[in-house]
Design a protein around this motif. Structure first.
Motif, PDB file in Angstrom:
ATOM      1  N   ALA A   1     105.646  81.537  -9.812  1.00  8.68           N
ATOM      2  CA  ALA A   1     105.750  80.798  -8.131  1.00  8.68           C
ATOM      3  C   ALA A   1     107.580  82.165  -7.476  1.00  8.68           C
ATOM      4  O   ALA A   1     107.613  81.849  -6.261  1.00  8.68           O
ATOM      5  CB  ALA A   1     105.932  79.642  -7.780  1.00  8.68           C
ATOM      6  N   CYS A   2     108.473  82.074  -8.720  1.00  7.25           N
ATOM      7  CA  CYS A   2     109.999  82.064  -8.601  1.00  7.25           C
ATOM      8  C   CYS A   2     109.886  84.201  -7.727  1.00  7.25           C
ATOM      9  O   CYS A   2     109.921  84.377  -8.849  1.00  7.25           O
ATOM     10  CB  CYS A   2     110.560  82.084  -9.215  1.00  7.25           C
ATOM     11  SG  CYS A   2     112.227  82.730  -9.104  1.00  7.25           S
ATOM     12  N   SER A   3     110.032  84.110  -6.608  1.00  5.10           N
ATOM     13  CA  SER A   3     110.250  85.369  -6.989  1.00  5.10           C
ATOM     14  C   SER A   3     112.112  86.130  -6.874  1.00  5.10           C
ATOM     15  O   SER A   3     111.856  87.583  -6.975  1.00  5.10           O
ATOM     16  CB  SER A   3     109.967  86.164  -4.809  1.00  5.10           C
ATOM     17  OG  SER A   3     111.214  85.167  -4.642  1.00  5.10           O
ATOM     18  N   GLN A   4     112.705  85.116  -7.409  1.00 10.47           N
ATOM     19  CA  GLN A   4     113.896  86.059  -7.425  1.00 10.47           C
ATOM     20  C   GLN A   4     114.042  85.784  -8.969  1.00 10.47           C
ATOM     21  O   GLN A   4     115.604  86.874  -9.549  1.00 10.47           O
ATOM     22  CB  GLN A   4     115.015  85.030  -7.709  1.00 10.47           C
ATOM     23  CG  GLN A   4     115.093  84.166  -5.922  1.00 10.47           C
ATOM     24  CD  GLN A   4     114.598  85.835  -4.923  1.00 10.47           C
ATOM     25  OE1 GLN A   4     115.506  86.034  -5.081  1.00 10.47           O
ATOM     26  NE2 GLN A   4     114.113  85.594  -4.313  1.00 10.47           N
ATOM     27  N   ALA A   5     112.850  85.477  -9.645  1.00 14.09           N
ATOM     28  CA  ALA A   5     112.843  85.434 -11.434  1.00 14.09           C
ATOM     29  C   ALA A   5     114.109  85.177 -11.857  1.00 14.09           C
ATOM     30  O   ALA A   5     114.887  85.675 -12.918  1.00 14.09           O
ATOM     31  CB  ALA A   5     113.509  87.461 -11.660  1.00 14.09           C
ATOM     32  N   ALA A   6     113.852  83.713 -11.235  1.00 12.15           N
ATOM     33  CA  ALA A   6     115.567  82.875 -11.716  1.00 12.15           C
ATOM     34  C   ALA A   6     115.168  81.789 -12.949  1.00 12.15           C
ATOM     35  O   ALA A   6     115.429  81.260 -13.033  1.00 12.15           O
ATOM     36  CB  ALA A   6     115.347  82.046 -10.691  1.00 12.15           C
ATOM     37  N   ILE A   7     113.367  81.650 -13.582  1.00 15.23           N
ATOM     38  CA  ILE A   7     112.658  80.860 -14.315  1.00 15.23           C
ATOM     39  C   ILE A   7     112.533  82.195 -14.995  1.00 15.23           C
ATOM     40  O   ILE A   7     111.603  83.182 -15.337  1.00 15.23           O
ATOM     41  CB  ILE A   7     111.573  80.216 -13.422  1.00 15.23           C
ATOM     42  CG1 ILE A   7     111.916  79.328 -12.420  1.00 15.23           C
ATOM     43  CG2 ILE A   7     111.398  79.004 -15.094  1.00 15.23           C
ATOM     44  CD1 ILE A   7     110.593  78.896 -11.653  1.00 15.23           C
ATOM     45  N   ALA A   8     113.178  81.392 -16.807  1.00 14.94           N
ATOM     46  CA  ALA A   8     112.327  82.655 -17.231  1.00 14.94           C
ATOM     47  C   ALA A   8     112.810  81.142 -19.051  1.00 14.94           C
ATOM     48  O   ALA A   8     112.914  80.204 -18.840  1.00 14.94           O
ATOM     49  CB  ALA A   8     113.681  83.460 -17.604  1.00 14.94           C
TER      50      ALA A   8
ATOM     51  N   ARG B   1     120.514  83.128  -9.541  1.00 14.26           N
ATOM     52  CA  ARG B   1     119.515  83.677  -9.517  1.00 14.26           C
ATOM     53  C   ARG B   1     119.538  82.603  -8.462  1.00 14.26           C
ATOM     54  O   ARG B   1     118.462  83.457  -6.708  1.00 14.26           O
ATOM     55  CB  ARG B   1     118.833  84.153  -9.962  1.00 14.26           C
ATOM     56  CG  ARG B   1     119.344  85.214 -11.272  1.00 14.26           C
ATOM     57  CD  ARG B   1     117.652  85.547 -11.625  1.00 14.26           C
ATOM     58  NE  ARG B   1     118.180  86.904 -12.398  1.00 14.26           N
ATOM     59  CZ  ARG B   1     118.454  87.763 -12.449  1.00 14.26           C
ATOM     60  NH1 ARG B   1     117.019  88.528 -11.177  1.00 14.26           N
ATOM     61  NH2 ARG B   1     118.320  89.065 -13.426  1.00 14.26           N
ATOM     62  N   CYS B   2     119.135  81.576  -7.905  1.00 15.06           N
ATOM     63  CA  CYS B   2     117.988  80.395  -7.330  1.00 15.06           C
ATOM     64  C   CYS B   2     118.498  80.717  -6.293  1.00 15.06           C
ATOM     65  O   CYS B   2     119.638  80.350  -5.907  1.00 15.06           O
ATOM     66  CB  CYS B   2     118.167  79.000  -8.156  1.00 15.06           C
ATOM     67  SG  CYS B   2     117.322  77.786  -7.159  1.00 15.06           S
ATOM     68  N   ILE B   3     117.975  80.628  -5.217  1.00 17.13           N
ATOM     69  CA  ILE B   3     118.148  80.735  -3.607  1.00 17.13           C
ATOM     70  C   ILE B   3     117.877  79.478  -2.928  1.00 17.13           C
ATOM     71  O   ILE B   3     117.475  79.230  -2.069  1.00 17.13           O
ATOM     72  CB  ILE B   3     117.483  81.834  -2.725  1.00 17.13           C
ATOM     73  CG1 ILE B   3     116.204  81.950  -3.121  1.00 17.13           C
ATOM     74  CG2 ILE B   3     117.835  83.041  -3.391  1.00 17.13           C
ATOM     75  CD1 ILE B   3     114.987  83.189  -1.946  1.00 17.13           C
ATOM     76  N   ALA B   4     117.437  78.296  -3.843  1.00 15.51           N
ATOM     77  CA  ALA B   4     116.338  77.238  -3.625  1.00 15.51           C
ATOM     78  C   ALA B   4     115.647  77.248  -2.038  1.00 15.51           C
ATOM     79  O   ALA B   4     115.281  76.437  -1.038  1.00 15.51           O
ATOM     80  CB  ALA B   4     117.936  76.101  -3.205  1.00 15.51           C
ATOM     81  N   CYS B   5     114.606  78.025  -2.488  1.00 14.55           N
ATOM     82  CA  CYS B   5     113.531  78.368  -1.995  1.00 14.55           C
ATOM     83  C   CYS B   5     112.617  77.387  -2.245  1.00 14.55           C
ATOM     84  O   CYS B   5     111.911  76.741  -1.117  1.00 14.55           O
ATOM     85  CB  CYS B   5     112.566  79.338  -2.068  1.00 14.55           C
ATOM     86  SG  CYS B   5     112.000  80.050  -3.432  1.00 14.55           S
ATOM     87  N   GLY B   6     112.696  76.739  -2.965  1.00 12.32           N
ATOM     88  CA  GLY B   6     111.661  75.168  -3.478  1.00 12.32           C
ATOM     89  C   GLY B   6     110.224  76.112  -3.309  1.00 12.32           C
ATOM     90  O   GLY B   6     109.654  75.176  -3.652  1.00 12.32           O
ATOM     91  N   ALA B   7     109.922  77.341  -3.981  1.00  8.19           N
ATOM     92  CA  ALA B   7     108.355  77.951  -4.009  1.00  8.19           C
ATOM     93  C   ALA B   7     107.951  76.906  -5.198  1.00  8.19           C
ATOM     94  O   ALA B   7     106.436  76.958  -5.841  1.00  8.19           O
ATOM     95  CB  ALA B   7     108.374  79.209  -4.134  1.00  8.19           C
ATOM     96  N   CYS B   8     108.942  76.957  -6.068  1.00  8.92           N
ATOM     97  CA  CYS B   8     108.065  76.669  -7.891  1.00  8.92           C
ATOM     98  C   CYS B   8     107.767  74.717  -7.791  1.00  8.92           C
ATOM     99  O   CYS B   8     107.355  74.359  -8.727  1.00  8.92           O
ATOM    100  CB  CYS B   8     109.305  77.090  -8.726  1.00  8.92           C
ATOM    101  SG  CYS B   8     110.994  76.044  -8.156  1.00  8.92           S
ATOM    102  N   VAL B   9     108.464  74.007  -6.129  1.00 10.13           N
ATOM    103  CA  VAL B   9     108.200  72.731  -6.624  1.00 10.13           C
ATOM    104  C   VAL B   9     106.562  72.363  -6.558  1.00 10.13           C
ATOM    105  O   VAL B   9     106.891  71.645  -7.663  1.00 10.13           O
ATOM    106  CB  VAL B   9     109.045  72.346  -5.160  1.00 10.13           C
ATOM    107  CG1 VAL B   9     108.822  70.257  -5.236  1.00 10.13           C
ATOM    108  CG2 VAL B   9     110.754  72.697  -5.798  1.00 10.13           C
TER     109      VAL B   9
HETATM  110  S1  SF4 Z   1     113.240  77.127  -5.820  1.00 11.36           S
HETATM  111 FE1  SF4 Z   1     112.727  79.025  -5.404  1.00 11.36          FE
HETATM  112  S2  SF4 Z   1     114.083  80.274  -5.959  1.00 11.36           S
HETATM  113 FE2  SF4 Z   1     114.540  78.571  -6.940  1.00 11.36          FE
HETATM  114  S3  SF4 Z   1     114.040  78.434  -9.016  1.00 11.36           S
HETATM  115 FE3  SF4 Z   1     112.196  77.596  -7.511  1.00 11.36          FE
HETATM  116  S4  SF4 Z   1     111.114  79.308  -6.444  1.00 11.36           S
HETATM  117 FE4  SF4 Z   1     113.072  80.172  -8.176  1.00 11.36          FE
END
Ligand code: SF4
Ligand code: SF4
Length: 306
Positions: free
Chosen positions: A65-72, A85-93
Motif C-alpha cells: 500500500a505504501c508508495s514511499q517504500a516506508a514499510i519494509a 520516509r513516511c508522509i502520513a498519507c494513511g494509505a496503509c491503514v
Molecule cells: S502512512 Fe502512507 S507513507 Fe506512511 S507508511 Fe503508510 S502508506 Fe506509507
C-alpha cells in the motif's frame, strides 16, 4: 474564507468535558508541549501515522500500500515503518487486518457539516444539560472563521458550547467566540513562569492575561488544573495558583485533574521519544489535602476531575 482544521477525534457521550452529556471535538495542533501530555498526537498540526508494533503480526499486507517504500521487513523479518520516509498519507491503514495502523488527524468537514453532525445528538444534550465541547490540542489557535461559524450555528440552535483551552491563544480569537461560548474550561498549570516555560515550552503571561480578560468580559470560567508531581502539587505552588485565580476571576469552579499515564504508549506508536523528566500522580490523600487547601484559600467550588 474558513480553512479546514484537522480533527483527531470526536468523542460522543463524554461526561468529563463540561456539564451533562457532551460531544467533544478534538482539534489537532497545540502551541504548548506539556512534558506530561497524555495526548501527544494532539500536538502537531500535521497528520501523523501511529503504529502499534507490539500487535503487528508481520503479515506484510501493508507493504504494497505504501508508495514511499516506508514499510519494509528488518533483518529479523519483522515489518517496520521508516518514519523518515513516511508522509502520513494513511494509505496503509485500511490494509492492516489487525488494526495496528491509525492515522491521527483528518481534515474537518465544513463547519456547517460538522454542526449538523453534532446536532444529531441534541436530544442527549437537552435531557442531560449537556452540549458540545471544542477541545484539542488547542482549539483556539485553529482557523477562527471556521470556529466562529461552528460556534454560531450551535449557539443559534440552542446548544450549550464549551471551549476547552490552554489559554495560549490570540486575544482576537477569544473575542470572536465570546458571544457564542457558554463556558470556558480554562487550563492552568503552574504560576512560576520559569517552571511553566520548562514544562510547557511557553510563558504563562499571555495565558494569565487572557484569563483576566475573560473574567472582565463576564464569561463563565471553570479552571482546570492538571496536578503533576513534582511540578505543581506542593502547597506553595497551589497557594500561588489559588491567589492568582481569586485575584483575576473571583471564586470560579476549580477542577483538579490528577496526572495519569494512559498516554505513555502513544509516544511509542507515534515513533517519538517522551521527555526525560519523570512525573507521577499525587496520592488520593494529597489530592484531598489540596482540595481543602484551595477551599481555605477562598475557592469554594473545588472538585476532583479527570
Ligand atoms: S502512512 Fe502512507 S507513507 Fe506512511 S507508511 Fe503508510 S502508506 Fe506509507
Ligand atoms: S498489515 Fe498490520 S499486522 Fe500486517 S504487517 Fe502491516 S502493520 Fe503488521
Amino acid at each position: 474564507m474558513a480553512s479546514r482544521p484537522l480533527i483527531f477525534n470526536i468523542q460522543r457521550f463524554s461526561t468529563h468535558d463540561g456539564p451533562g452529556i457532551r460531544t467533544t471535538v478534538f482539534f489537532k495542533g497545540c502551541p504548548l508541549r506539556c512534558a506530561w501530555c497524555h495526548n501527544p498526537e494532539s500536538q502537531s498540526f500535521a497528520p501523523q501515522l501511529m503504529v502499534d508494533e507490539d500487535r503487528c503480526v508481520s503479515c506484510s499486507m501493508c507493504l504494497a500500500a505504501c508508495s514511499q517504500a516506508a514499510i519494509a521487513r528488518d533483518a529479523a523479518g519483522r515489518v517496520r515503518t521508516d518514519r523518515a520516509r513516511c508522509i502520513a498519507c494513511g494509505a496503509c491503514v485500511d490494509f492492516c487486518p489487525e488494526d495496528v495502523r491509525e492515522l491521527a488527524g483528518s481534515p474537518a468537514p465544513s463547519a456547517a457539516e460538522l454542526a449538523e453532525r453534532l446536532l444529531a445528538d441534541r436530544m442527549f444534550f437537552e435531557r442531560s444539560g449537556g452540549g458540545v465541547t471544542l477541545s484539542g490540542g488547542e482549539c483556539l489557535v485553529q482557523d477562527i472563521d471556521y470556529l466562529e461559524g461552528l460556534c454560531r450555528t450551535l449557539h443559534d440552535e440552542g446548544v450549550h458550547v464549551a471551549i476547552d483551552t490552554c489559554g495560549f491563544a490570540p486575544r482576537g480569537h477569544i473575542e470572536r467566540l465570546l458571544p457564542y461560548a457558554d463556558l470556558w474550561l480554562y487550563d492552568l498549570k503552574v504560576l512560576d513562569d520559569e517552571v511553566h516555560r520548562r514544562v510547557t515550552g511557553v510563558s504563562n503571561e499571555p495565558i494569565l492575561d487572557n484569563l483576566a480578560f475573560l473574567a472582565r468580559s463576564g464569561a463563565v470560567v471553570e479552571i482546570r488544573v492538571p496536578v503533576v508531581h513534582p511540578v505543581n502539587d506542593s502547597e506553595e505552588a497551589m497557594r500561588a495558583l489559588a491567589a492568582c485565580v481569586t485575584e483575576r476571576v473571583g471564586a470560579p469552579r476549580v477542577s483538579l485533574l490528577p496526572y495519569h499515564t494512559t498516554g505513555t504508549g502513544k509516544y511509542r506508536r507515534l515513533g517519538i521519544e517522551p521527555g526525560q523528566e519523570a512525573f507521577c500522580a499525587p496520592s488520593a490523600e494529597q489530592m484531598d489535602r489540596l482540595v481543602h487547601m484551595l477551599v481555605e484559600q477562598g475557592l469554594t467550588d473545588v472538585g476532583l476531575g479527570g
